[in-house]
Write an enzyme that holds these catalytic residues in place. Structure first.
Site, mmCIF file in Angstrom:
data_model
loop_
_atom_site.group_PDB
_atom_site.id
_atom_site.type_symbol
_atom_site.label_atom_id
_atom_site.label_comp_id
_atom_site.label_asym_id
_atom_site.label_seq_id
_atom_site.Cartn_x
_atom_site.Cartn_y
_atom_site.Cartn_z
ATOM 1 N N GLU A 34 0.828 -1.207 0.000
ATOM 2 C CA GLU A 34 0.000 0.000 0.000
ATOM 3 C C GLU A 34 0.859 1.253 0.000
ATOM 4 O O GLU A 34 1.807 1.368 0.790
ATOM 5 C CB GLU A 34 -0.930 -0.025 1.224
ATOM 6 N N HIS A 35 0.531 2.149 -0.908
ATOM 7 C CA HIS A 35 1.263 3.406 -1.129
ATOM 8 C C HIS A 35 2.663 3.145 -1.676
ATOM 9 O O HIS A 35 3.524 4.013 -1.581
ATOM 10 C CB HIS A 35 1.322 4.265 0.146
ATOM 11 N N ASP A 37 3.105 1.974 -4.930
ATOM 12 C CA ASP A 37 3.153 2.008 -6.404
ATOM 13 C C ASP A 37 3.930 3.223 -6.907
ATOM 14 O O ASP A 37 4.707 3.123 -7.849
ATOM 15 C CB ASP A 37 1.759 1.889 -7.051
ATOM 16 N N LEU A 131 -11.950 1.744 -3.130
ATOM 17 C CA LEU A 131 -12.043 0.598 -4.048
ATOM 18 C C LEU A 131 -11.882 1.045 -5.503
ATOM 19 O O LEU A 131 -12.286 0.337 -6.424
ATOM 20 C CB LEU A 131 -13.383 -0.134 -3.857
ATOM 21 N N SER A 132 -11.316 2.220 -5.699
ATOM 22 C CA SER A 132 -10.960 2.699 -7.041
ATOM 23 C C SER A 132 -12.140 2.947 -7.965
ATOM 24 O O SER A 132 -12.133 2.531 -9.131
ATOM 25 C CB SER A 132 -9.999 1.731 -7.731
ATOM 26 N N SER A 133 -13.128 3.643 -7.456
ATOM 27 C CA SER A 133 -14.237 4.006 -8.339
ATOM 28 C C SER A 133 -13.729 4.930 -9.454
ATOM 29 O O SER A 133 -14.181 4.827 -10.597
ATOM 30 C CB SER A 133 -15.365 4.666 -7.548
ATOM 31 N N ASP A 178 -4.311 1.323 -9.457
ATOM 32 C CA ASP A 178 -5.765 1.185 -9.599
ATOM 33 C C ASP A 178 -6.165 0.984 -11.058
ATOM 34 O O ASP A 178 -6.973 0.113 -11.393
ATOM 35 C CB ASP A 178 -6.471 2.428 -9.047
ATOM 36 N N TYR A 227 -2.914 12.767 0.283
ATOM 37 C CA TYR A 227 -2.236 11.819 -0.598
ATOM 38 C C TYR A 227 -1.012 12.467 -1.245
ATOM 39 O O TYR A 227 0.096 11.920 -1.204
ATOM 40 C CB TYR A 227 -3.225 11.340 -1.661
HETATM 41 C C1 GLA Z 1 -4.793 5.226 -4.364
HETATM 42 C C2 GLA Z 1 -3.968 5.504 -5.611
HETATM 43 C C3 GLA Z 1 -3.041 4.334 -5.931
HETATM 44 C C4 GLA Z 1 -2.237 3.896 -4.717
HETATM 45 C C5 GLA Z 1 -3.145 3.724 -3.493
HETATM 46 C C6 GLA Z 1 -2.370 3.437 -2.244
HETATM 47 O O1 GLA Z 1 -5.694 4.187 -4.581
HETATM 48 O O2 GLA Z 1 -4.799 5.751 -6.710
HETATM 49 O O3 GLA Z 1 -2.198 4.672 -7.003
HETATM 50 O O4 GLA Z 1 -1.196 4.787 -4.468
HETATM 51 O O5 GLA Z 1 -3.937 4.872 -3.278
HETATM 52 O O6 GLA Z 1 -1.692 2.231 -2.354
#
Ligand code: GLA
Length: 390
Positions: A34-35, A37, A131-133, A178, A227
């Site tokens: 997590e975090h 990428d 959840l990446s909407s 995502d 972020y």
């Molecule tokens: C969000 C970002 C991703 C990633 C996550 C944390 O979802 O869009 O690129 O950095 O946070 O892992």
């Protein structure tokens, strides 16, 4: 009515005909990494069985008309108004429209044809839930434009153009995870991506386990600064550490040993942020053989450690996420529990022994509600395939 039907009905209502096509792109859940990428690390996401659906047809002029069925709103743009993020009447594009418009803009900048469309979309991924909407909207519209434009890109390339839309048009400095997961998801498989080389492969889900997603019902706003601040702290750490470690490009290049030796030089906040990243990348390295050997208990321990680190070092958890994780970790059958996605609200991901998952889900929700007074949503989720036309 499900999200696909909602999109089709909204299209029918607005344009008085049925759409010619429907595109779908899923959200994702991330098990570990997590975090990392945007620090060139490794991530372990899966696309999930919740998605954005776009019902669409080509338009007869150069005016694109998009209906957001979930907010009963509409926005329009042409190739001329796109760069200024405005509509033909000079009003600003609403926030939700920046995602599809950003995709049209980034595809256009890559010389891909983006004929005007009339479209309606709907999603069953809660917005701001981790959840990446957003990525799913980008990828669903990416598929829609590829259909109308008559071109095909490898899914990873489409993901990169979705990320560019979010970085440069929407203004969120997100990494690639995502969009990658939404584009490249595979049925019942986890994905392992090296965010530096962009090489990836899929792995079976840990045997006899299920993924349970628990939504705290507290929403976050990704563009709200936290972020981008975390990302800047990581870049600062690389800059400061490179005095002793010349040639490092990202925190991926710093081992835990070198970090422990040199971290005293970093301002304390930068040190905490970077410690999470360096140790999290090490956790994902350890996780791969564990997954391959079916050592799910040990893998779950890494998930738990990840949550502690996100809470104490990266400081992106919330009291609600911590409560959800605490309850989960004490329930029978829970192998690992942690917040998933950017944090600051949203969901937790739980890896649960398969035949305990039903009881786990039935206990977690009421106990969370008892402690917080909030009404959560808990569901067992299936890993799904990536974006495509239905
Ligand atoms: C969000 C970002 C991703 C990633 C996550 C944390 O979802 O869009 O690129 O950095 O946070 O892992």
């Amino acid at each position: 009515m499900n999200a696909r039907e909602t999109a089709i009905q909204a299209y029918l209502k607005r344009f008085s005909e049925l759409p010619r096509y429907v595109a779908r792109a899923p959200g994702r859940v991330n098990l570990l990494g997590e975090h990392v990428d945007y620090n060139d690390g490794f991530v372990l996401p899966a696309a999930i069985d919740r998605a954005t659906y776009v019902a669409f047809s080509p338009a007869s002029t150069d005016l694109s008309t998009l209906v957001a069925a979930d907010f009963s709103e509409e926005a329009q743009f042409t190739p001329e108004t796109l760069p200024g993020k405005v509509q033909p009447d000079d009003s600003l594009l609403p926030e939700w429209a920046l995602y599809p418009a950003g995709v049209a803009w980034s595809l256009g900048a890559a010389d891909l044809s983006t004929p005007a469309m009339q479209a309606a979309f709907s999603s069953d991924i809660p917005r701001g839930s981790g959840l990446s909407s957003s990525a799913s909207i980008e990828l669903a519209f990416g598929v829609a434009w590829s259909t109308l434009g008559g071109w095909i890109l490898p899914p990873m390339q489409l993901a990169l153009l979705g990320q560019k839309a979010e970085n440069r048009y929407v203004g969120v400095n997100c990494g690639i995870m995502d969009q990658f997961a939404s584009a490249c998801g595979e049925l019942e498989r986890l994905l392992l991506l090296d965010c530096r080389s962009l090489e990836y492969r899929s792995l079976p889900l840990p045997e006899d386990t299920l993924i349970v997603v628990a939504d705290t019902s507290v929403r976050r706003k990704l563009s709200s600064g936290g972020y981008n601040e975390r990302r800047a702290a990581c870049e600062e750490a690389v800059r400061l550490l490179s005095k002793d470690l010349p040639g490092i490009k990202a925190l991926r290049d710093v081992s835990v040993e070198s970090f422990n030796r040199l971290s005293y030089q970093l301002p304390s906040l930068v040190e905490k942020r970077a410690r999470h990243i360096v140790e999290e990348i090490e956790r994902t390295r350890q996780a791969i053989p564990l997954l391959e050997q079916g050592q799910t208990r040990a893998f779950g321990q890494l998930m738990n450690a990840c949550h502690t680190s996100l809470r104490d070092y990266y400081e992106v958890s919330t009291p609600e996420l911590d409560t959800m994780v605490e309850i989960a970790q004490d329930l029978p059958g829970c192998l690992g529990a942690r917040l998933t996605g950017a944090g600051f609200g949203g969901c937790t991901v739980n890896l649960v022994v398969g035949d305990r998952a039903g009881a786990f889900a039935r206990s977690l929700g009421p106990e969370y509600e008892r402690r917080t007074g909030l009404h959560p949503e808990i569901y067992i989720c299936q890993a799904s395939r990536g974006a495509g036309l239905l």
